[in-house]
Design an enzyme around this catalytic site. Structure first.
Site, PDB file in Angstrom:
ATOM      1  N   GLU A   1       7.490   4.613  32.774  1.00  0.00           N
ATOM      2  CA  GLU A   1       7.916   5.942  33.218  1.00  0.00           C
ATOM      3  C   GLU A   1       7.101   7.031  32.541  1.00  0.00           C
ATOM      4  O   GLU A   1       6.743   8.037  33.164  1.00  0.00           O
ATOM      5  CB  GLU A   1       9.405   6.125  32.927  1.00  0.00           C
TER       6      GLU A   1
ATOM      7  N   LYS B   1      -9.240   2.369  -1.746  1.00  0.00           N
ATOM      8  CA  LYS B   1      -9.489   1.690  -0.481  1.00  0.00           C
ATOM      9  C   LYS B   1     -10.877   2.061   0.043  1.00  0.00           C
ATOM     10  O   LYS B   1     -11.278   3.235  -0.011  1.00  0.00           O
ATOM     11  CB  LYS B   1      -8.406   2.095   0.528  1.00  0.00           C
TER      12      LYS B   1
ATOM     13  N   CYS C   1      -5.421  -3.516   2.679  1.00  0.00           N
ATOM     14  CA  CYS C   1      -5.088  -3.541   4.103  1.00  0.00           C
ATOM     15  C   CYS C   1      -6.310  -3.594   5.014  1.00  0.00           C
ATOM     16  O   CYS C   1      -6.837  -4.654   5.276  1.00  0.00           O
ATOM     17  CB  CYS C   1      -4.197  -2.347   4.458  1.00  0.00           C
TER      18      CYS C   1
ATOM     19  N   GLU D   1       0.831  -1.210   0.000  1.00  0.00           N
ATOM     20  CA  GLU D   1       0.000   0.000   0.000  1.00  0.00           C
ATOM     21  C   GLU D   1       0.867   1.261   0.000  1.00  0.00           C
ATOM     22  O   GLU D   1       1.871   1.347   0.715  1.00  0.00           O
ATOM     23  CB  GLU D   1      -0.868  -0.049   1.257  1.00  0.00           C
TER      24      GLU D   1
END
Length: 647
Positions: free
Chosen positions: A488, A111, A163, A44
């Site tokens: 952290e 897409k 995708c 892609e």
């Protein structure tokens, strides 16, 4: 009927590097395992790069991508080639795959489902339709079909979904399969997270069983644009079985994985299992595009020149074993690949690191050294010199001590540097700290003491270290590594403009608990990329400490905060799973039955307070890699208000 050979290319791209991306694509097309394939699939947005972000708004990006298509379409006229690019149509920008054959653009496929969770923000840049398209646009100087089609050749038919389409509940391929495709192509830009490849295998294997077809997935690879790492790992799944998988975490520009199949086997499976689905989903007939078969100079059809995989079973087994890594090995190779790409794409000369004798800085040193060895193994001993990097100067470390540092941590840092054969310096910074404190005391008219000014006196030590290590990094032309981890970052257990300083934070995507377990896994001899170290054995017999308070106070991180396993559990429940406070407490009681309920409640309240007030720190951390199922990076993972009613 001859077998059809498909080549899936995993590609290392760089955003906006049109020439570099074109060269990698063209070399892949001409590579031995691709040049005799009937079809070549690329990932892609491989022409522009996936991570262009707001540069996608620039017309020059679409225009340059179209120009590259004009060059690519003639490279392999007898092969079907699919490449990804952004295309502007009417008033909208689309994420598309171009299907090339016969020296022309056969069609552009946009897409449908845009990834917009976690690290992905595709809806910011791209438009998607709510239904299948079938129209014609002007592209590359001619009229080109734009939309969603079934592509028909003389011997086999295929469809394309991009995708996120393959991860969607209602996949476009369901409709394609009912109307006769043999192969589904799924080009992707699917980010790395530990364990995610297992999910991909499950998705494509099950979809290929359900749809009775061959599914071909290919992916980007490498650290494309700074934060997201792609792992490659092309997948071929046929009729419910994973039949081929390509290399992951390759340190090369591209990898080609090929597979040959018989379309009649696919169709026989359909005949056995397909029946009219109930309930019937209303759908229009999807348009079909006929891809004409070309004839070469020998009079043979271009389809059917497939060369079967002639590797021995031993070679196949070795390749297969290299694909299945533990989560600790995945972490190792992903970060090493991320560091290598960050180094070469930023055109810097190496890494500088404050080596403190603690787990985080030791992990960074181990990963840089492992990156060096993996890079040489995959690209040859001259790879760093070819990049203008002195290998012996690749990692420079420095230990900056005060009276609050123990002799042991300096010994650990020095021993590790010797085991890794990297530069090591040790300097005392007490006088620099004292000077800074004295200057402030002179203007405020009071003497600072540990009882009243504990936090300022801790922080000044970390802040004095920062300009010195930056100076060393600048002298060497290096990137400065920030050693902070996700735990952290969650609670703000770091000094801004001190130990948070750096060009990149390679560990900020994983918890402290994971890093300690990772070190133990190495010491148990389980990591194929890093061997056990004597210095790490000594380190793991110490308690994590910032060493910013006087030694007599025996400062420990888990005393300042809470036990790291509990911190990680609270973080995941509150941040990633979004569980309410009461449910979180009940879950903690089940998970840590040996802990007093009041203690757990105290840890929960403490975490919430620290997390909410530390957002401003997370906004200022160096870029970090996305490595786990979730992250805290405000740009690529978790967005949270700096100011709110909960702050």
């Amino acid at each position: 009927m001859p077998k059809i050979k498909i080549a899936a290319v995993t590609l290392n791209t760089t955003p906006l590097d049109f020439l570099g991306n074109y060269e990698s694509i063209s070399k892949a097309i001409g590579s031995p395992d691709a040049k005799n394939a009937d079809c070549i699939l690329f990932p892609e947005l491989c022409i522009s790069g996936y991570g262009c972000e707001d540069a996608f708004y620039k017309p020059s990006v679409w225009i340059r991508s179209e120009e590259i298509i004009g060059e690519l379409k003639t490279l392999a006229p007898n092969q079907i080639v699919m490449v990804g690019l952004p295309v502007f149509v009417d008033s909208f920008l689309y994420n598309c795959m171009a299907v090339l054959f016969g020296g022309k653009v056969v069609a552009l496929v946009p897409k449908l489902n845009l990834a917009n969770t976690g690290v992905h923000y595709e809806r910011r840049w791209f438009h998607s339709e709510s239904e299948f398209l079938n129209k014609t646009i002007t592209f590359d100087g001619r009229q080109v079909p734009f939309g969603h089609f079934i592509f028909q050749t003389q011997n086999w038919n295929f469809g394309v979904e991009i995708c996120e389409d393959s991860w969607s509940v209602q996949k476009p391929a369901t409709s394609y399969s009912l109307q006769g495709i043999d192969v589904l192509f799924s080009p992707g830009a699917s980010h790395f997270a530990m364990g995610k490849q297992k999910i991909r295998r499950q998705i494509f294997a099950e979809s290929s069983r359900n749809q009775c077809n061959l599914q071909v997935f290919t992916n980007l690879t490498g650290n494309e644009s700074g934060r997201i790492i792609f792992e490659g790992g092309a997948i071929f799944a046929s009729l419910g079985n994973l039949v081929k998988e390509g290399p992951r975490f390759a340190f090369s520009p591209f990898q080609v994985t090929s597979y040959s199949f018989d379309p009649m086997e696919i169709r026989a499976a359909k005949a056995r299992t397909f029946r009219d689905p109930k309930p019937k989903i209303p759908m229009e007939e999807i348009a079909k595009i006929q891809i004409d078969t070309l004839t070469n100079t020998n009079g043979k059809e271009s389809f059917g020149f497939s060369v079967l995989d002639k590797r021995t079973e031993i070679e196949k087994e070795e390749s297969s074993n290299s694909l299945h890594l533990s989560s600790y090995e995945e972490f190792t190779k992903a970060v090493c690949l991320g560091l290598f790409d960050y180094l070469r794409k930023s055109k810097t000369k190496g890494f500088t690191l404050s080596l403190s004798g603690g787990a985080d800085s030791a992990t960074c040193a181990l990963l840089v050294t492992a990156m060096k060895e993996i890079t040489k193994r995959e690209n040859g001993d001259s790879i760093f010199s070819s990049l203008g990097i002195e290998e012996k100067n690749l990692l420079v470390t420095i230990y900056q001590k005060t009276a609050n540092n123990s002799k042991l941590t300096e010994e650990i840092a020095k021993a590790l540097a010797e085991e890794l054969d990297c530069h090591f310096y040790s300097i005392a910074i007490d006088r620099a700290v004292e000077t800074s404190v004295e200057l402030i005391e002179s203007v405020i008219g009071k003497t600072l003491n540990w009882k009243e000014h504990d936090l300022p006196l801790q922080n000044i030590q970390a802040r004095v270290r920062s300009p010195l290590v930056w100076l060393l990094a600048n002298i060497n032309g290096h990137l400065l590594l920030s050693t902070g981890n996700r735990s952290e970052a969650a609670v703000g257990y770091t000094t801004m403009d001190g130990d948070s300083s750096g060009s990149i934070a390679p560990l900020a995507g994983v918890s402290k608990e994971f890093l300690l377990d990772w070190l133990d896994d190495i010491q148990n001899g389980n990591n194929q990329f890093i061997s056990p170290k004597n210095s790490i054995s000594t380190l793991r017999n110490t308690k994590p400490t910032a060493e910013l308070k006087p030694l007599a106070e025996h400062q420990e991180d888990e005393k300042d905060l809470m036990p790291y396993p509990i911190l990680q559990s609270i973080e995941r429940k509150l941040v990633f799973l979004a569980i309410g406070d009461l449910d979180c407490l009940e879950s903690l009681k089940q998970e840590f039955p040996w802990e007093n309920t009041d203690n757990l409640l105290g840890y929960l309240k403490k975490f919430k307070k620290l997390f909410m007030t530390a957002q401003w720190k997370r906004e200022r951390f160096p870029p970090s890699f996305h490595l786990d199922e979730y992250g805290l990076d405000p740009k690529s993972s978790y967005r949270y208000p700096i100011l709110s009613n909960e702050t």
